[in-house]
Scaffold this motif. Structure first.
Motif, mmCIF file in Angstrom:
data_model
loop_
_atom_site.group_PDB
_atom_site.id
_atom_site.type_symbol
_atom_site.label_atom_id
_atom_site.label_comp_id
_atom_site.label_asym_id
_atom_site.label_seq_id
_atom_site.Cartn_x
_atom_site.Cartn_y
_atom_site.Cartn_z
ATOM 1 N N ARG A 185 0.836 -1.205 0.000
ATOM 2 C CA ARG A 185 0.000 0.000 0.000
ATOM 3 C C ARG A 185 0.868 1.252 0.000
ATOM 4 N N LEU A 186 1.897 1.271 0.844
ATOM 5 C CA LEU A 186 2.771 2.444 0.922
ATOM 6 C C LEU A 186 3.594 2.623 -0.350
ATOM 7 N N THR A 187 4.001 1.531 -0.979
ATOM 8 C CA THR A 187 4.736 1.616 -2.248
ATOM 9 C C THR A 187 3.859 2.235 -3.337
ATOM 10 N N ALA A 188 2.594 1.808 -3.404
ATOM 11 C CA ALA A 188 1.663 2.375 -4.394
ATOM 12 C C ALA A 188 1.427 3.861 -4.109
ATOM 13 N N GLU A 189 1.310 4.207 -2.832
ATOM 14 C CA GLU A 189 1.100 5.614 -2.451
ATOM 15 C C GLU A 189 2.314 6.457 -2.835
ATOM 16 N N LEU A 190 3.517 5.919 -2.618
ATOM 17 C CA LEU A 190 4.741 6.626 -2.985
ATOM 18 C C LEU A 190 4.827 6.822 -4.495
ATOM 19 N N GLU A 191 4.476 5.798 -5.266
ATOM 20 C CA GLU A 191 4.498 5.895 -6.725
ATOM 21 C C GLU A 191 3.518 6.966 -7.204
ATOM 22 N N ARG B 110 5.013 10.357 -6.507
ATOM 23 C CA ARG B 110 6.056 10.674 -7.489
ATOM 24 C C ARG B 110 5.438 11.121 -8.820
ATOM 25 N N ASP B 111 4.348 10.457 -9.243
ATOM 26 C CA ASP B 111 3.662 10.856 -10.477
ATOM 27 C C ASP B 111 3.114 12.277 -10.356
ATOM 28 N N VAL B 112 2.514 12.591 -9.211
ATOM 29 C CA VAL B 112 1.959 13.934 -8.993
ATOM 30 C C VAL B 112 3.073 14.978 -9.060
ATOM 31 N N ILE B 113 4.212 14.684 -8.432
ATOM 32 C CA ILE B 113 5.334 15.633 -8.441
ATOM 33 C C ILE B 113 5.865 15.814 -9.864
ATOM 34 N N ARG B 114 5.967 14.733 -10.631
ATOM 35 C CA ARG B 114 6.442 14.818 -12.016
ATOM 36 C C ARG B 114 5.474 15.667 -12.851
ATOM 37 N N ILE B 115 4.171 15.425 -12.697
ATOM 38 C CA ILE B 115 3.175 16.180 -13.462
ATOM 39 C C ILE B 115 3.182 17.647 -13.058
ATOM 40 N N GLN B 116 3.347 17.932 -11.768
ATOM 41 C CA GLN B 116 3.419 19.326 -11.324
ATOM 42 C C GLN B 116 4.629 20.034 -11.935
ATOM 43 N N GLY B 117 5.753 19.302 -12.025
ATOM 44 C CA GLY B 117 6.959 19.880 -12.643
ATOM 45 C C GLY B 117 6.723 20.186 -14.114
ATOM 46 N N GLU B 118 6.091 19.230 -14.823
ATOM 47 C CA GLU B 118 5.800 19.449 -16.245
ATOM 48 C C GLU B 118 4.830 20.609 -16.425
#
Length: 143
Positions: free
Chosen positions: A106-112, A115-123
């Protein structure tokens, strides 16, 4: 009960039969606890005994009849399972291996996802900066 079991048995204050007890009172009273095996043995002996012998068993074991009544109910509800349950607050359940594996997944999926949200925010930030700079260039060329 055999003579060996009687010789090994202690009364509630920790004195073997035939010994003289210490007359001093303990600083703190200690509540007696009984194992499920002991409870079943006493209940079975009590039920096998003749009516006149039952009082002798209670005196020998230093028990009240109401206690045996409760033990008999416990036995009828769930045999050893009902008798072996300790009283008091239940200990907190420790993590199990399967529980830890599930929490890790569960925590691994939450971390992934984070990370996707941070990548999209950067883009998105880069895109907005690009649009902002091109809009400033367009304004400058119109004048």
């Amino acid at each position: 009960m055999s003579s060996e079991e009687t010789a090994d048995r202690m009364d509630p204050v920790g004195v073997r039969p035939g010994e003289v007890p210490d007359p001093q009172v303990a600083e703190k009273a200690v509540r007696r606890t009984f194992t499920a095996k002991y409870k079943l043995a006493v209940v079975e002996e009590y039920e096998r005994a003749d009516h006149g012998e039952r009082g002798a068993i209670l005196r020998r074991e230093n028990l009240y009849s109401s206690l045996l009544t409760e033990w008999r109910r416990q036995r009828d509800r769930g045999a050893l399972a009902g008798l072996s349950v300790p009283r008091g607050p239940k200990p907190a359940a420790g993590p199990t291996e399967s529980g830890l594996a599930a929490e890790n997944a569960r925590l691994t999926a939450e971390l992934e996802q984070a990370r996707d949200v941070i990548r999209i925010q950067g883009e998105l930030s880069a895109l907005l900066e690009k649009l902002s700079s091109s809009s400033v260039e367009n304004r400058g060329s119109r004048r």
